[in-house]
Design a protein around this motif. Sequence first.
Motif, short mmCIF file in Angstrom:
data_model
loop_
_atom_site.label_atom_id
_atom_site.label_comp_id
_atom_site.label_asym_id
_atom_site.label_seq_id
_atom_site.Cartn_x
_atom_site.Cartn_y
_atom_site.Cartn_z
N GLY A 261 -35.17 -49.75 9.95
CA GLY A 261 -35.70 -51.11 9.92
C GLY A 261 -36.93 -51.24 9.05
N VAL A 262 -37.80 -50.23 9.08
CA VAL A 262 -39.02 -50.28 8.27
C VAL A 262 -38.68 -50.21 6.78
CG1 VAL A 262 -41.10 -48.98 7.67
CG2 VAL A 262 -40.54 -49.42 10.07
N THR A 263 -37.67 -49.44 6.42
CA THR A 263 -37.27 -49.38 5.01
C THR A 263 -36.85 -50.75 4.50
OG1 THR A 263 -36.56 -47.08 5.23
CG2 THR A 263 -35.67 -48.31 3.38
N SER A 331 -31.14 -64.68 6.96
CA SER A 331 -29.71 -64.64 7.28
C SER A 331 -29.16 -63.23 7.08
CB SER A 331 -28.96 -65.61 6.39
OG SER A 331 -28.98 -65.15 5.04
N PRO A 332 -28.01 -62.92 7.68
CA PRO A 332 -27.37 -61.62 7.41
C PRO A 332 -27.12 -61.40 5.92
CG PRO A 332 -26.38 -62.65 9.33
CD PRO A 332 -27.31 -63.67 8.74
N GLN A 333 -26.77 -62.47 5.19
CA GLN A 333 -26.54 -62.32 3.75
C GLN A 333 -27.81 -61.88 3.04
OE1 GLN A 333 -25.82 -65.94 1.62
NE2 GLN A 333 -24.95 -64.92 -0.19
N GLN A 334 -28.95 -62.49 3.40
CA GLN A 334 -30.21 -62.11 2.78
C GLN A 334 -30.59 -60.68 3.15
OE1 GLN A 334 -32.38 -65.44 4.40
NE2 GLN A 334 -32.53 -66.44 2.39
N GLN A 335 -30.37 -60.29 4.38
CA GLN A 335 -30.68 -58.92 4.79
C GLN A 335 -29.81 -57.92 4.02
OE1 GLN A 335 -30.39 -58.80 9.09
NE2 GLN A 335 -31.62 -60.66 9.27
N ARG A 336 -28.54 -58.24 3.82
CA ARG A 336 -27.67 -57.35 3.05
C ARG A 336 -28.14 -57.26 1.60
NH1 ARG A 336 -23.60 -59.96 6.14
NH2 ARG A 336 -23.18 -61.40 4.41
N HIS A 337 -28.62 -58.38 1.06
CA HIS A 337 -29.10 -58.38 -0.33
C HIS A 337 -30.30 -57.43 -0.49
CE1 HIS A 337 -30.16 -59.94 -4.31
NE2 HIS A 337 -31.41 -60.06 -3.87
N TYR A 338 -31.28 -57.53 0.41
CA TYR A 338 -32.46 -56.67 0.29
C TYR A 338 -32.13 -55.22 0.65
CZ TYR A 338 -35.52 -60.58 -0.71
OH TYR A 338 -36.12 -61.66 -1.33
N LEU A 339 -31.15 -55.03 1.53
CA LEU A 339 -30.70 -53.67 1.81
C LEU A 339 -30.10 -53.05 0.55
CD1 LEU A 339 -30.03 -51.32 3.69
CD2 LEU A 339 -27.95 -52.54 4.36
N HIS A 340 -29.34 -53.84 -0.20
CA HIS A 340 -28.77 -53.35 -1.46
C HIS A 340 -29.88 -52.99 -2.44
CE1 HIS A 340 -25.96 -52.85 -4.74
NE2 HIS A 340 -26.58 -53.77 -5.46
N ALA A 342 -32.85 -51.90 -1.63
CA ALA A 342 -33.41 -50.63 -1.15
C ALA A 342 -32.52 -49.46 -1.55
CB ALA A 342 -33.60 -50.68 0.36
N GLN A 343 -31.21 -49.66 -1.46
CA GLN A 343 -30.28 -48.60 -1.83
C GLN A 343 -30.34 -48.32 -3.33
OE1 GLN A 343 -26.81 -50.46 -0.20
NE2 GLN A 343 -27.02 -49.48 1.81
N GLN A 344 -30.51 -49.36 -4.14
CA GLN A 344 -30.65 -49.17 -5.59
C GLN A 344 -31.93 -48.41 -5.91
OE1 GLN A 344 -30.35 -53.25 -7.12
NE2 GLN A 344 -28.49 -52.65 -8.20
N ARG A 345 -33.01 -48.78 -5.25
CA ARG A 345 -34.29 -48.10 -5.47
C ARG A 345 -34.16 -46.61 -5.16
NH1 ARG A 345 -40.02 -49.81 -4.21
NH2 ARG A 345 -39.20 -51.73 -3.32
N PHE A 346 -33.50 -46.30 -4.04
CA PHE A 346 -33.32 -44.92 -3.61
C PHE A 346 -32.43 -44.16 -4.58
CE2 PHE A 346 -31.09 -41.69 -1.07
CZ PHE A 346 -32.17 -41.01 -0.52
N ALA A 347 -31.35 -44.79 -5.04
CA ALA A 347 -30.40 -44.11 -5.93
C ALA A 347 -31.03 -43.74 -7.26
CB ALA A 347 -29.17 -45.00 -6.16
N ALA A 348 -32.08 -44.44 -7.67
CA ALA A 348 -32.73 -44.15 -8.95
C ALA A 348 -33.65 -42.94 -8.88
CB ALA A 348 -33.53 -45.38 -9.41
N GLY A 361 -39.73 -40.14 4.79
CA GLY A 361 -40.11 -41.34 4.05
C GLY A 361 -39.27 -42.54 4.41
N PHE A 362 -38.65 -43.15 3.38
CA PHE A 362 -38.00 -44.44 3.54
C PHE A 362 -36.60 -44.41 2.91
CE2 PHE A 362 -42.57 -45.07 3.43
CZ PHE A 362 -42.78 -45.78 4.60
N ALA A 363 -35.72 -43.60 3.47
CA ALA A 363 -34.33 -43.59 3.01
C ALA A 363 -33.62 -44.84 3.53
CB ALA A 363 -33.63 -42.33 3.50
N PRO A 364 -32.82 -45.52 2.70
CA PRO A 364 -32.20 -46.77 3.15
C PRO A 364 -31.07 -46.53 4.13
CG PRO A 364 -31.45 -46.21 0.95
CD PRO A 364 -32.51 -45.20 1.30
N PRO A 365 -30.92 -47.42 5.10
CA PRO A 365 -29.83 -47.28 6.07
C PRO A 365 -28.52 -47.80 5.49
CG PRO A 365 -31.12 -49.23 6.58
CD PRO A 365 -31.80 -48.56 5.41
N ALA A 366 -27.45 -47.61 6.25
CA ALA A 366 -26.15 -48.13 5.84
C ALA A 366 -26.02 -49.61 6.17
CB ALA A 366 -25.03 -47.34 6.51
#
Length: 761
Positions: A261-263, A331-340, A342-348, A361-366
Motif C-alpha cells: 500500500g505504501v508503494t 477509483s479502481p481505474q485510477q489506482q490501477r493506473h498509478y500501480l502501473h 510504480a511497476q514501470q518505475r521498478f522495471a527500469a 524498500g518499495f517493490a510494487p504489488p500485483a
Amino acid sequence: MSEQRQLRLPNGLRVTLIHQPDARQAAALAQVAAGSHDEPERWPGLAHLLEHLLFSDSAAYQGNDRLMPWVQAAGGRLNATTLTRSSAWFFEVEPGLLAEGVTRLADMLAAPQFTPEAIAQESAVIDAEYQLIQQHTPSRREAALFTRVSAPSAFQRFHIGSRQAFGADSGALKQALHQFHQQFFHTGQISLWLQGPQSLDELAQLALRVSQSLPQGGEREPQAAAPGFVADADIALHTQGHGQLWISAYLRGDIDAIRDGVTLLREFLQDEAPGGAMASLRQRRWAQQLEVKWLCLDRAGGWLALQFDTDHPDAVCAWFSHALRALATTSPQQQRHYLHLAQQRFAALMPLDQLRERAFGFAPPAGAEGFMPLLRQLADAPQARLWSAASVQGEPVETQGFRLMLRAWRPVSVQDAPPALQFHPLAQPAAALTPPDARAPLLHLAADSAPATLLLRPDFFTALSPATAVGLDRQLRPLFALLRHQGGAAGWRESQGSWQLEAQLPSGCEAWLASLPDALRFPAKDRRAAPPDDVAIRELLRQLPQAVSITAGTGRWRAALHGGTAKQYAAVAQWLAPIVWDAGRPEQPERRGRQLIVDHPGKDSALLLFLPCPPAVPLAALRALALLMEPRFFQRMRVEQQIGYVVSCRYHRCADRDGILFALQSPDIAPDALLAQCHTFLQQLRIADDPQILESCRARLHALLAAPQEAVAAMQLALRRVGGLRDIDEASVAALTQTALHQAQTHLLNEWHSGVLLRTR
C-alpha cells in the motif's frame, strides 16, 4: 516479463528467485534478521562493525579473492547496510560471474576470520564514519525523531560505533563479534535473493548448493516491538540548509500488505504532473520535494516517514490530511493506473536496485487491494513530526552520539484553502499544433526499432552550474510526469559531469515535444546559493564539472534519437529546431592546472585531484593504468595508512575530459598532506613486466566493449564520434603494450601541474 519463485529450503533458508530474461547483469542479496537493535547494550555499533568485517578475509577467500576486491575487479557493484532489525550484503556482476560471487558471499557470511588486524582497521574506518555522520543532516534529523519514541529503548541508543565505544580490549570485542555472529548468522535467520537471466531452476540449484555451506539453525522468535511515541511527539531541530518536515507514523499489521500500500501511496503523492499531489505543493510554493522512507521494518509493522523539503511546515501538515481524504475518493481505474506507473518505475531499475527494493524498500504489488485499508490506518495512526530548519532555536540534547539543538513544536492551523488534486487518467483534448519549418541536426541510430529514445545534452566541454541544473530540473519535472501518464518516461540526470535529458517517446506525443524547448530555456539566475552537501567529498564532486569544463552552459544542445520511425524522427527534429543546431567540432580545452579551495562547514579535510589524460597517452593505456592503480591505492591509503572513510583512485570522465580521479577525505590529515600522498603513490607505483597483468587489463577492457550497449550509451558514443572526441575501441585495446602503461605513468607525473585540484580549506 520476469518470473519469481519463493522457496524454503530443508535447512530453513528462505530463498527468492527472479528470472529476468532481458537482464544484462545478475545480482544477489543476503539479509540476516538481526540489526542494530539486536546488538548487546555493552557493545554499541557491534552490528555495524560486523557488517564491515564480513568483507574482510573468510575461510576460503582472502586478499584479492574476497568478494569486495573480486567484484570491483569484475567491474561490478556491491555494498551493505545495517538497519534496525536486519542487515544485508549485496552485489551485482555480469551473469556469468553470479555463481562465483554467491559462493564468496556465502563463505563470508558463514566463516569470517575476525583477525585482529581487520578488527583494528574497520574500527578505525567506523570511527571516521562516525565523525562524518555527526555533521550529516539526514542522520541528525533521524536521531531527533527517534527521541520521540518512549519504547523500546533501543531507539535511544548509540548504534553507529566508534573507537571509544569498542574500547581497548580487542579480545573482548572479538569474543562479542563471535557470539553475535553465532547467535544470528545461520539458515533460520538468513534470506537470500538471486536475480538474473538464468532460469529459475538454475538459480534454485545455485541457492541449494551455497546453502550447504551456511551454518544451520532454527528460526528465532521475533523480538519485534512496535515503537510508542511520547505524549507530545512533535519536535523541532536546528539544522543548516533548507527546511525539511518529516511526518511519520507507525503502521501495524501484515507488513507485506502495508509495504504494498505504501508503494502505491508514494506513486500518488510524488505525481508532478499539473494538478497532481506534488505539483500542487510546488504551485503553492509549499514544498519542492517529497521522499518516502522506512525508518524501521519488522514483522509487527513499519515506521514510515514522509520527508518534505519545505519552508512551510504548517501548510504541508494541513495539506497531508487533505491529500489522504482526496486519495480515499480515487477509483479502481485510477489506482490501477498509478500501480502501473510504480511497476514501470521498478522495471527500469538495475537488478541490484530491484533486489534492494524487494528486501527493504518499495517493490510494487500485483494489485491495489491494500491501498484503501492503508489510507484508513494512516488517517488514524498516531504521528511523530519533525520540523528542521536554520531558523529553529533549540536547547542542546545529547542523544545517540549526536549533540542536537531541539525544542518543542506543534504546527498551527492555516487559513489558505488546500489546492484541488487531480488524479490520472484524465481526458486530454487534442490541440492543433504547427511545428517549426526548420529541422534540428538530429543524429538517428537504429531507425525503425522500438522504443524511440531521445538524448539531449549541452555542447561538449561545457558544464551547467548546479543552480542552472536545479532550475532546469524544476522546469522539466511537470513535463516528465505528463509523459509518464502518456506511456513514456523521461529523466534529467548528470552523466560523466554533463547534465542530459533522456526520454522514451510514445506515439502521439507531439504536444509534449512542442513544450520541450521552452522547458529547456535557462532559468533566471537564483541569487540564493545552494547549501553545501553535508559530506565534504560530495560537495567537491558537485563542483568538479565546472572546474574541469572550459565554459559554462551556453544553451546550445546536441541531440540524438535511438529507434523510432521516420515520422517520429521528422517530428522530433522539427520541434527541437529552436534549441539544437550543428555546433561543429568543439574547441579542445587548454591543458592548464586549476586549484579551487572550497569552504565547507564539516571538520574533515577533503581533496579531489583530476589528472586529465595527456594527448600523447592512448586512452586505452590510461584506462588500463587506472585498473592497476585502483586496488593498490585503496590498499595503501585505506588499509595500510588508514587515511579515512573515503579513499578512491579510478578512471573518470568529467565534462567530456578523460582522466584519473583521486578522492580522499580524512578526519586527521590536512589537504596538502593528502595531495602529497597522491603524488608519492603515483611516483612509487611499480608496474611489473608481467604478460599476465597486461592480458588481464586487455580482457577487462575488451569485456567493457563487448557488453551489450543501452540506447543512451550508444547515443553518447555516437555524439562523441561526430564531435571528434576519442574513445577506446577493440583495435586500441589490442594494441596496448607494457611500454604504453609505463609511458602513461610518466606523462601523468610530468604533467602533474595540469591537474584540476579541489580541496577544502
